[in-house]
Design a protein around this motif. Structure first.
Motif, PDB file in Angstrom:
ATOM      1  N   PRO A 194       0.823  -1.211   0.000  1.00  0.00           N
ATOM      2  CA  PRO A 194       0.000   0.000   0.000  1.00  0.00           C
ATOM      3  C   PRO A 194       0.861   1.266   0.000  1.00  0.00           C
ATOM      4  N   VAL A 195       0.412   2.240  -0.763  1.00  0.00           N
ATOM      5  CA  VAL A 195       1.120   3.510  -0.906  1.00  0.00           C
ATOM      6  C   VAL A 195       0.135   4.641  -0.636  1.00  0.00           C
ATOM      7  N   GLN A 196       0.561   5.617   0.149  1.00  0.00           N
ATOM      8  CA  GLN A 196      -0.254   6.796   0.392  1.00  0.00           C
ATOM      9  C   GLN A 196       0.391   7.986  -0.308  1.00  0.00           C
ATOM     10  N   LEU A 197      -0.366   8.600  -1.196  1.00  0.00           N
ATOM     11  CA  LEU A 197       0.101   9.779  -1.928  1.00  0.00           C
ATOM     12  C   LEU A 197      -0.803  10.953  -1.587  1.00  0.00           C
ATOM     13  N   GLN A 198      -0.210  12.103  -1.357  1.00  0.00           N
ATOM     14  CA  GLN A 198      -0.965  13.327  -1.128  1.00  0.00           C
ATOM     15  C   GLN A 198      -0.296  14.448  -1.892  1.00  0.00           C
ATOM     16  N   VAL A 199      -1.106  15.318  -2.451  1.00  0.00           N
ATOM     17  CA  VAL A 199      -0.592  16.479  -3.168  1.00  0.00           C
ATOM     18  C   VAL A 199      -0.879  17.706  -2.318  1.00  0.00           C
ATOM     19  N   SER A 200       0.162  18.479  -2.018  1.00  0.00           N
ATOM     20  CA  SER A 200      -0.024  19.655  -1.168  1.00  0.00           C
ATOM     21  C   SER A 200      -0.115  20.950  -1.959  1.00  0.00           C
ATOM     22  N   ARG A 201       0.453  20.974  -3.163  1.00  0.00           N
ATOM     23  CA  ARG A 201       0.418  22.212  -3.947  1.00  0.00           C
ATOM     24  C   ARG A 201       0.499  21.897  -5.429  1.00  0.00           C
ATOM     25  N   ILE A 202      -0.313  22.611  -6.200  1.00  0.00           N
ATOM     26  CA  ILE A 202      -0.278  22.501  -7.663  1.00  0.00           C
ATOM     27  C   ILE A 202      -0.214  23.915  -8.225  1.00  0.00           C
ATOM     28  N   MET A 203       0.715  24.113  -9.138  1.00  0.00           N
ATOM     29  CA  MET A 203       0.853  25.406  -9.794  1.00  0.00           C
ATOM     30  C   MET A 203       0.982  25.157 -11.294  1.00  0.00           C
ATOM     31  N   LEU A 204       0.400  26.037 -12.085  1.00  0.00           N
ATOM     32  CA  LEU A 204       0.388  25.858 -13.537  1.00  0.00           C
ATOM     33  C   LEU A 204       0.829  27.145 -14.212  1.00  0.00           C
ATOM     34  N   LYS A 205       1.765  27.006 -15.150  1.00  0.00           N
ATOM     35  CA  LYS A 205       2.239  28.156 -15.924  1.00  0.00           C
ATOM     36  C   LYS A 205       2.113  27.836 -17.405  1.00  0.00           C
ATOM     37  N   ASN A 206       1.957  28.895 -18.189  1.00  0.00           N
ATOM     38  CA  ASN A 206       1.917  28.766 -19.633  1.00  0.00           C
ATOM     39  C   ASN A 206       3.212  29.360 -20.153  1.00  0.00           C
ATOM     40  N   VAL A 207       4.061  28.498 -20.719  1.00  0.00           N
ATOM     41  CA  VAL A 207       5.388  28.925 -21.143  1.00  0.00           C
ATOM     42  C   VAL A 207       5.550  28.757 -22.644  1.00  0.00           C
ATOM     43  N   SER A 219       2.852  26.200 -24.219  1.00  0.00           N
ATOM     44  CA  SER A 219       2.454  24.924 -23.638  1.00  0.00           C
ATOM     45  C   SER A 219       2.344  25.070 -22.123  1.00  0.00           C
ATOM     46  N   ASP A 220       1.693  24.080 -21.507  1.00  0.00           N
ATOM     47  CA  ASP A 220       1.504  24.078 -20.062  1.00  0.00           C
ATOM     48  C   ASP A 220       2.701  23.445 -19.364  1.00  0.00           C
ATOM     49  N   LEU A 221       3.081  24.046 -18.240  1.00  0.00           N
ATOM     50  CA  LEU A 221       4.134  23.523 -17.397  1.00  0.00           C
ATOM     51  C   LEU A 221       3.584  23.467 -15.976  1.00  0.00           C
ATOM     52  N   GLY A 222       3.465  22.250 -15.436  1.00  0.00           N
ATOM     53  CA  GLY A 222       2.896  22.057 -14.108  1.00  0.00           C
ATOM     54  C   GLY A 222       3.977  21.867 -13.066  1.00  0.00           C
ATOM     55  N   PHE A 223       3.699  22.368 -11.873  1.00  0.00           N
ATOM     56  CA  PHE A 223       4.582  22.206 -10.718  1.00  0.00           C
ATOM     57  C   PHE A 223       3.771  21.563  -9.603  1.00  0.00           C
ATOM     58  N   VAL A 266      -5.856  14.283  -8.988  1.00  0.00           N
ATOM     59  CA  VAL A 266      -5.876  15.694  -8.602  1.00  0.00           C
ATOM     60  C   VAL A 266      -6.375  16.551  -9.759  1.00  0.00           C
ATOM     61  N   PRO A 267      -7.172  17.572  -9.454  1.00  0.00           N
ATOM     62  CA  PRO A 267      -7.578  18.518 -10.496  1.00  0.00           C
ATOM     63  C   PRO A 267      -6.541  19.630 -10.646  1.00  0.00           C
ATOM     64  N   PHE A 268      -6.296  20.040 -11.858  1.00  0.00           N
ATOM     65  CA  PHE A 268      -5.392  21.151 -12.103  1.00  0.00           C
ATOM     66  C   PHE A 268      -6.183  22.448 -12.161  1.00  0.00           C
ATOM     67  N   PRO A 269      -5.550  23.566 -11.835  1.00  0.00           N
ATOM     68  CA  PRO A 269      -6.276  24.842 -11.800  1.00  0.00           C
ATOM     69  C   PRO A 269      -6.787  25.266 -13.173  1.00  0.00           C
ATOM     70  N   ASP A 270      -7.816  26.119 -13.126  1.00  0.00           N
ATOM     71  CA  ASP A 270      -8.409  26.649 -14.362  1.00  0.00           C
ATOM     72  C   ASP A 270      -7.692  27.897 -14.864  1.00  0.00           C
ATOM     73  N   ALA A 271      -6.756  28.410 -14.071  1.00  0.00           N
ATOM     74  CA  ALA A 271      -6.049  29.629 -14.448  1.00  0.00           C
ATOM     75  C   ALA A 271      -4.550  29.423 -14.268  1.00  0.00           C
ATOM     76  N   TYR A 272      -3.794  30.188 -15.035  1.00  0.00           N
ATOM     77  CA  TYR A 272      -2.336  30.134 -14.954  1.00  0.00           C
ATOM     78  C   TYR A 272      -1.831  31.078 -13.871  1.00  0.00           C
ATOM     79  N   GLU A 273      -0.671  30.737 -13.309  1.00  0.00           N
ATOM     80  CA  GLU A 273       0.009  31.637 -12.388  1.00  0.00           C
ATOM     81  C   GLU A 273       0.613  32.774 -13.209  1.00  0.00           C
ATOM     82  N   ILE A 274       0.598  33.942 -12.656  1.00  0.00           N
ATOM     83  CA  ILE A 274       1.174  35.109 -13.330  1.00  0.00           C
ATOM     84  C   ILE A 274       2.685  35.072 -13.147  1.00  0.00           C
ATOM     85  N   MET A 275       3.405  35.170 -14.264  1.00  0.00           N
ATOM     86  CA  MET A 275       4.863  35.168 -14.193  1.00  0.00           C
ATOM     87  C   MET A 275       5.344  36.609 -14.035  1.00  0.00           C
TER      88      MET A 275
END
Length: 180
Positions: free
Chosen positions: A38-51, A61-65, A168-177
């Motif tokens: 058994p493996v437990q995975l948790q995601v604490s932060r998701i960030m999305l940029k358009n580069v 293209s999308d770049l996820g963190f 996990v769902p990814f955000p609907d908006a990009y982070e501002i660079m």
């Protein structure tokens, strides 16, 4: 009468046969063992940029963190025929361009003798989570899975997927660079 060379050849052939039988026995005793844990995975932060994508003119293209936690007890996986485990965290998702996308985000080698209890917290992806388009923005079903290759001393190299994944769902908006 046998010469010294003929006796050495017989001894070598017998030794090789015994070593092959021992290696086969080593493989057979561990070949059918269930290595899934058994493996437990948790995601604490998701960030999305358009580069900018440098594969074509003026493409972006999308770049996820992703920052994540992994907890797994791999002690059951190790036995006397296991040299090491190659662990890797992969993300699988679908887009309108591709039915299946798979990206390796993180990996680790666990040697025999190392601590088999895996507890990593707030780890960032080791490799780029890059989509060849805009398939990550608003994607609601990105599934993270921990898998591993068992590197044996003798035998086949099995691929094992841990019994536990997270979607996990990814955000609907990009982070501002920020530009300075």
């Amino acid at each position: 009468m046998n010469t010294l060379l003929s006796r050495a050849n017989s001894l070598f052939a017998f030794s090789l046969s015994v070593m092959a039988a021992v290696t086969l026995g080593c493989f057979v005793t561990t070949a059918f063992k269930d290595r899934c844990v058994p493996v437990q995975l948790q995601v604490s932060r998701i960030m999305l940029k358009n580069v900018e994508d440098f594969t074509g003119p003026r493409q972006r293209s999308d770049l996820g963190f992703i920052t994540f936690h992994i907890t797994a007890d791999l002690e059951k996986t190790f036995d006397w025929n296991v040299k090491q485990l190659f662990l890797y965290l992969s993300a699988e998702y679908s887009t309108k361009n591709n039915a299946v996308n798979q990206v390796v985000l993180w990996d680790k080698i666990v040697l025999r003798g190392d601590n088999p209890k895996l507890r990593v917290k707030d780890v960032k992806a080791k490799y780029f989570f890059f989509d060849d388009g805009n398939g990550l923005k608003g994607n609601r079903n990105v599934t993270l899975t921990l898998s591993w290759n068992v590197v044996p001393i003798a035998g086949i190299l099995p691929l094992v997927t841990g019994s536990g994944h997270v979607s996990v769902p990814f955000p609907d908006a990009y982070e501002i660079m920020k530009s300075y």
